[in-house]
Design a protein around this motif. Structure first.
Motif, PDB file in Angstrom:
ATOM      1  N   ASP A  21      33.103  40.347  34.424  1.00 15.91           N
ATOM      2  CA  ASP A  21      32.004  41.124  34.983  1.00 15.91           C
ATOM      3  C   ASP A  21      32.603  42.439  35.490  1.00 15.91           C
ATOM      4  O   ASP A  21      33.135  42.507  36.599  1.00 15.91           O
ATOM      5  N   VAL A  22      32.514  43.473  34.658  1.00  9.38           N
ATOM      6  CA  VAL A  22      33.188  44.734  34.970  1.00  9.38           C
ATOM      7  C   VAL A  22      32.622  45.363  36.235  1.00  9.38           C
ATOM      8  O   VAL A  22      33.364  45.883  37.074  1.00  9.38           O
ATOM      9  N   GLY A  23      31.317  45.311  36.391  1.00  3.32           N
ATOM     10  CA  GLY A  23      30.708  45.886  37.590  1.00  3.32           C
ATOM     11  C   GLY A  23      31.185  45.197  38.854  1.00  3.32           C
ATOM     12  O   GLY A  23      31.505  45.855  39.850  1.00  3.32           O
ATOM     13  N   ALA A  24      31.226  43.876  38.829  1.00  2.86           N
ATOM     14  CA  ALA A  24      31.704  43.129  39.992  1.00  2.86           C
ATOM     15  C   ALA A  24      33.174  43.433  40.261  1.00  2.86           C
ATOM     16  O   ALA A  24      33.597  43.553  41.416  1.00  2.86           O
ATOM     17  N   SER A  25      33.957  43.571  39.197  1.00  4.83           N
ATOM     18  CA  SER A  25      35.370  43.895  39.362  1.00  4.83           C
ATOM     19  C   SER A  25      35.530  45.247  40.043  1.00  4.83           C
ATOM     20  O   SER A  25      36.383  45.415  40.919  1.00  4.83           O
ATOM     21  N   ARG A  26      34.720  46.204  39.661  1.00  7.38           N
ATOM     22  CA  ARG A  26      34.811  47.522  40.290  1.00  7.38           C
ATOM     23  C   ARG A  26      34.457  47.457  41.765  1.00  7.38           C
ATOM     24  O   ARG A  26      35.067  48.128  42.595  1.00  7.38           O
ATOM     25  N   ARG A  27      33.468  46.635  42.109  1.00  4.46           N
ATOM     26  CA  ARG A  27      33.063  46.540  43.512  1.00  4.46           C
ATOM     27  C   ARG A  27      34.155  45.895  44.366  1.00  4.46           C
ATOM     28  O   ARG A  27      34.473  46.394  45.447  1.00  4.46           O
ATOM     29  N   VAL A  28      34.723  44.796  43.890  1.00  4.61           N
ATOM     30  CA  VAL A  28      35.731  44.114  44.697  1.00  4.61           C
ATOM     31  C   VAL A  28      37.016  44.934  44.758  1.00  4.61           C
ATOM     32  O   VAL A  28      37.690  44.988  45.797  1.00  4.61           O
ATOM     33  N   THR A  29      37.352  45.632  43.673  1.00  2.00           N
ATOM     34  CA  THR A  29      38.553  46.463  43.674  1.00  2.00           C
ATOM     35  C   THR A  29      38.378  47.679  44.573  1.00  2.00           C
ATOM     36  O   THR A  29      39.339  48.127  45.211  1.00  2.00           O
ATOM     37  N   GLU A  47      41.722  50.923  34.722  1.00  2.00           N
ATOM     38  CA  GLU A  47      40.494  50.457  34.075  1.00  2.00           C
ATOM     39  C   GLU A  47      40.835  49.712  32.780  1.00  2.00           C
ATOM     40  O   GLU A  47      41.751  50.087  32.048  1.00  2.00           O
ATOM     41  N   SER A  48      40.085  48.640  32.517  1.00  2.00           N
ATOM     42  CA  SER A  48      40.288  47.866  31.295  1.00  2.00           C
ATOM     43  C   SER A  48      38.956  47.295  30.835  1.00  2.00           C
ATOM     44  O   SER A  48      37.938  47.417  31.526  1.00  2.00           O
ATOM     45  N   ALA A  49      38.974  46.651  29.674  1.00  2.00           N
ATOM     46  CA  ALA A  49      37.755  46.022  29.170  1.00  2.00           C
ATOM     47  C   ALA A  49      37.317  44.864  30.054  1.00  2.00           C
ATOM     48  O   ALA A  49      36.146  44.469  30.036  1.00  2.00           O
ATOM     49  N   SER A  50      38.233  44.305  30.845  1.00  2.00           N
ATOM     50  CA  SER A  50      37.913  43.177  31.720  1.00  2.00           C
ATOM     51  C   SER A  50      37.437  43.614  33.099  1.00  2.00           C
ATOM     52  O   SER A  50      36.811  42.833  33.816  1.00  2.00           O
ATOM     53  N   GLY A  51      37.772  44.831  33.486  1.00  2.00           N
ATOM     54  CA  GLY A  51      37.486  45.295  34.829  1.00  2.00           C
ATOM     55  C   GLY A  51      38.582  46.224  35.304  1.00  2.00           C
ATOM     56  O   GLY A  51      39.165  46.961  34.507  1.00  2.00           O
ATOM     57  N   VAL A  52      38.889  46.179  36.599  1.00  2.00           N
ATOM     58  CA  VAL A  52      39.845  47.106  37.187  1.00  2.00           C
ATOM     59  C   VAL A  52      41.015  46.335  37.805  1.00  2.00           C
ATOM     60  O   VAL A  52      40.820  45.460  38.654  1.00  2.00           O
ATOM     61  N   THR A 130      45.482  41.640  39.395  1.00  2.00           N
ATOM     62  CA  THR A 130      44.800  41.685  38.107  1.00  2.00           C
ATOM     63  C   THR A 130      43.343  41.266  38.262  1.00  2.00           C
ATOM     64  O   THR A 130      42.963  40.632  39.250  1.00  2.00           O
ATOM     65  N   CYS A 131      42.541  41.606  37.268  1.00  2.00           N
ATOM     66  CA  CYS A 131      41.100  41.331  37.349  1.00  2.00           C
ATOM     67  C   CYS A 131      40.639  40.271  36.358  1.00  2.00           C
ATOM     68  O   CYS A 131      39.443  39.966  36.302  1.00  2.00           O
ATOM     69  N   ASP A 132      41.556  39.688  35.571  1.00  2.00           N
ATOM     70  CA  ASP A 132      41.107  38.733  34.548  1.00  2.00           C
ATOM     71  C   ASP A 132      42.021  37.520  34.421  1.00  2.00           C
ATOM     72  O   ASP A 132      42.121  36.916  33.351  1.00  2.00           O
ATOM     73  N   GLU A 133      42.657  37.135  35.522  1.00  2.00           N
ATOM     74  CA  GLU A 133      43.564  35.991  35.476  1.00  2.00           C
ATOM     75  C   GLU A 133      42.840  34.717  35.078  1.00  2.00           C
ATOM     76  O   GLU A 133      43.368  33.892  34.319  1.00  2.00           O
ATOM     77  N   GLU A 134      41.623  34.524  35.581  1.00  2.00           N
ATOM     78  CA  GLU A 134      40.896  33.287  35.311  1.00  2.00           C
ATOM     79  C   GLU A 134      40.455  33.160  33.855  1.00  2.00           C
ATOM     80  O   GLU A 134      40.080  32.076  33.418  1.00  2.00           O
TER      81      GLU A 134
END
Length: 367
Positions: A21-29, A47-52, A130-134
């Motif tokens: 969820d790129v938008g959520a990643s941007r908010r938490v980052t 920035e990445s395809a997964s988020g930030v 990182t934003c996509d470990e899971e």
């Protein structure tokens, strides 16, 4: 434990941040960025395809190579979990909420200790979040690889063993897609013209089982066909089918052997086309002398605080696998606080252990 740490943890958990969820990643980052900027550090957003992803360097007293602290900002929980099955709440000395253990409490520990160290002599520190470990770190792997350059050691903030022991060595984890292309036809009027992708997939899954069984005679390999898809309706010979397979390895030799064999499947039906694709891969990390030496130093730091700290291998995989495995960086994982229920509605963290881990990290990094 200070009220400010509890307030930060609640603020972080209340920003739901599911993987992909790129938008959520941007908010938490953005929140994490503000936290570190407020204490004079200068995070770099990637920035990445997964988020930030977030990376920052604190030069400390500029003596020696930096210690790398590894965390992640994503969780397994979908948006809406807070308002549903896993709301934020405190039950005495226990905090509950999506991602509270895995691993937002670990991020709060990192932030707390970095603030404590400002203006004091301390080792150089590098932090990567990182934003996509899971989801297997499809973009985070490159970020971790780059962040590992020139570091003296790495500490991961995944949750520890249930008794609080750290993780020294972790199984490798690979997600593999096994795909079959057949040929569609009417299942009753012209079945011989068709090639069943589902029948071929079943045969291939039996072959995968044979490969794993052979490898496990020497070193245990875990295999799980997690999803199977294919076909359209019962009266049509299916032309497409695929399975997603999860594999777990103790050592790199068995991992390399099994993956090499699975990379070249042979169709049982010569008219079918079978391919395998590695979706994500976290290499096996078998503990080495340098890891055990780092663990001994952490245990000594704990002893100075009256904490008994142990370490042993773990079954799960994370970003620390890359550091401790093929990159050969002395690594210890499981530095997050104690709790339980990761990825389950029982997810929780024990409040006293958050402060204990912060004190231990400060002891390790301070001069």
């Amino acid at each position: 434990m200070g009220q400010d740490m509890l307030e930060r943890l609640e603020e972080l958990v209340r920003i739901e941040s599911p993987s992909r969820d790129v938008g959520a990643s941007r908010r938490v980052t953005a929140l994490l960025d503000r936290w570190f900027t407020a204490i004079g550090l200068n995070p770099r957003r990637i920035e990445s395809a997964s988020g930030v992803h977030l990376v920052l360097d604190d030069p400390g007293d500029a003596i020696g190579d930096p210690i790398l602290l590894i965390g992640h900002s994503d969780t397994v929980w979908p948006a809406g979990t807070l308002a549903g099955e896993l709301p934020w709440r405190r039950d005495g000395g226990v905090l509950r909420g999506p991602g509270v253990l895995d691993m937002k409490s670990g991020l709060v520990i990192i932030r707390e200790v970095m603030e404590r160290l400002q203006g004091r002599p301390h080792r150089p520190v590098r932090v990567v979040i990182t934003c996509d470990e899971e989801s297997g770190s499809p973009t985070g792997t490159e970020v971790c690889t780059e962040a590992a350059r020139g570091v003296a050691a790495a500490i991961g903030f995944e949750s520890p063993h249930p008794d609080g022991a750290l993780k020294v060595g972790r199984r490798g984890s690979t997600r593999l897609r096994l795909a079959v292309r057949g040929r569609a036809a009417h299942a009753a009027l012209d079945p011989e013209a068709g090639v069943s992708a589902i029948d071929e997939l079943v045969d291939q899954l039996l072959w995968v089982r044979e490969v794993v069984a052979q490898a496990s005679r020497t070193t245990p390999v875990l295999c799980n066909a997690g999803t199977i898809t294919g076909g359209t309706r019962a009266n049509v010979v299916p032309d497409l089918a695929e399975a997603e397979i999860g594999l777990r390895f103790i050592d790199q030799d068995s991992e390399n052997d099994v993956l090499a064999r699975l990379s070249s499947p042979t169709p049982r039906n010569p008219r079918a086309v079978v391919t395998t694709t590695i979706i994500t891969r976290r290499p096996a990390w078998a503990a080495k002398d340098a890891d055990r030496e780092l663990m001994a130093r952490i245990a000594a730091a704990g002893a100075a605080l009256g904490q008994h700290i142990e370490g042993r291998p773990a079954a799960g995989a994370g970003d620390a696998n890359l550091l401790g495995g093929p990159l050969g960086v002395p690594t210890v994982d499981g530095f997050g606080p104690m709790g339980g229920g990761a990825h389950a509605v029982s997810e929780h963290v024990l409040i006293p252990s958050i402060a204990e881990r912060a004190d231990l990290l400060e002891q390790i990094l301070a001069r």
